[in-house]
Enzyme design. Sequence first.
Site, PDB file in Angstrom:
ATOM      1  CG  ASP A 133      48.216  98.633 -84.039  1.00  0.00           C
ATOM      2  OD1 ASP A 133      49.138  97.797 -83.969  1.00  0.00           O
ATOM      3  OD2 ASP A 133      48.068  99.398 -85.021  1.00  0.00           O
TER       4      ASP A 133
ATOM      5  CB  SER B 116      49.917  96.974 -91.854  1.00  0.00           C
ATOM      6  OG  SER B 116      50.844  96.324 -91.020  1.00  0.00           O
TER       7      SER B 116
ATOM      8  CG  HIS C 194      48.438  95.873 -86.721  1.00  0.00           C
ATOM      9  ND1 HIS C 194      48.893  97.138 -86.981  1.00  0.00           N
ATOM     10  CD2 HIS C 194      48.943  95.091 -87.708  1.00  0.00           C
ATOM     11  CE1 HIS C 194      49.642  97.122 -88.061  1.00  0.00           C
ATOM     12  NE2 HIS C 194      49.697  95.880 -88.529  1.00  0.00           N
TER      13      HIS C 194
END
Length: 405
Positions: free
Chosen positions: A345, A192, A375
Amino acid sequence: MEFLYALIAGIIVASLLLVLIVIYHDSFKAEIPPEVDQPSKLHLYHCCYTLMQILAEILENLGIIKEHILIRLITDGLPACRDSKLFTKDLLFAEVPVRVYLPRVPSASKRRGIIFIHGGCGIFGSIRGYERICQYIARKSDSVLVSLGYRLSPEHKYPAQTLDCLTATVHFLKTAENYGVDPERIIIYGDSAGGTFATSVCQELVNRRDIPKICAQVLIYPFLQSLNFNLPSHQKNASFALFSRERAVHFILKYLQKDCSMKEAVLAGSHVPQSMNLKYKKWISPDFIPDVFKLGYKPPPPAPFLPQVHKETKEMFHTRFSPLLAEDAVVGGLPDTCLITCEHDVLRDDGLLYKKRLEDNNVRVTWHHMDKGFHGVLGFFGYGIFSFSTASKIVDQTVNFIESY
């Protein structure tokens, strides 16, 4: 009597939670398709996270505790047990806190090194919160792993986070042999926002000749651009659990310490002048997303340009913040890359666009796409029945990649 007091307190707390759920009913809604990894469990976590965020906002408004501090305390999870097969040392790399994981079994030769950069929007996350992942990777790959404890926003303004990661990485590259590591076999790994920082660090080191080169980068669903929040993955996963399109931009503005009232303008694209859209269309466009990922996509109507919003969000166009904007001369000098994208995501297409840019510049890419992934799934790794199989799959795929170096 104590039991009665506890019962009354429990009833009061339950009633307050019920009231919050009724008042903020719409906030708990989310799209969770049946094909995602363990949808019922994900829905439960989404409700818990949403409730936590609502409580954090209320407590901040009451002046009791800052929202980000409470979320940090909860999302860091339970402390991991020490791994008997690893030595663990807490050190400072040029004033940046790090935790070093070293295999206990002696090695006949210098080991591989891994620099791990945790995610969390630059606001959340910690060395402790990612300890289970780091222990597993270090043990399974028989590597010396360095987990970076970079400074967080809002206490430390952007780009302190990237600069800390860069500083600690350079320090390790220079001193790797002190830890039994071959400086030519160092891999950088991030998920991320950690993937953003890892990407940025690699780009900034491309032209350095005074230190060894990073030999590979592992990027797990990285955030890579903030020009276009209307790509196919943004549309498809706009209301997905845990990390919606709106929540993504909310945290971007929080990270940069900007007024969150600009969220709708940024989502629409009103922060980007036409000249900039035209300049970067060669790299950021739904035209470069494979058709299989564009089912049902509808191009959004043009948004009016708002100069004041552009001025207030100028950091979004820095390559440190949006590494997808780096020039070809930089991208072409990047190391071999393992890239993980998840179908559910909003950032999926950032990864797909970066994959194309790397390949167009003759960088070797190993790509794994998680059809059931979402995610943040990596954050649940190592919690047994509370985890998701996709998290284990991601970690094992990246370990396989790491072991080839």
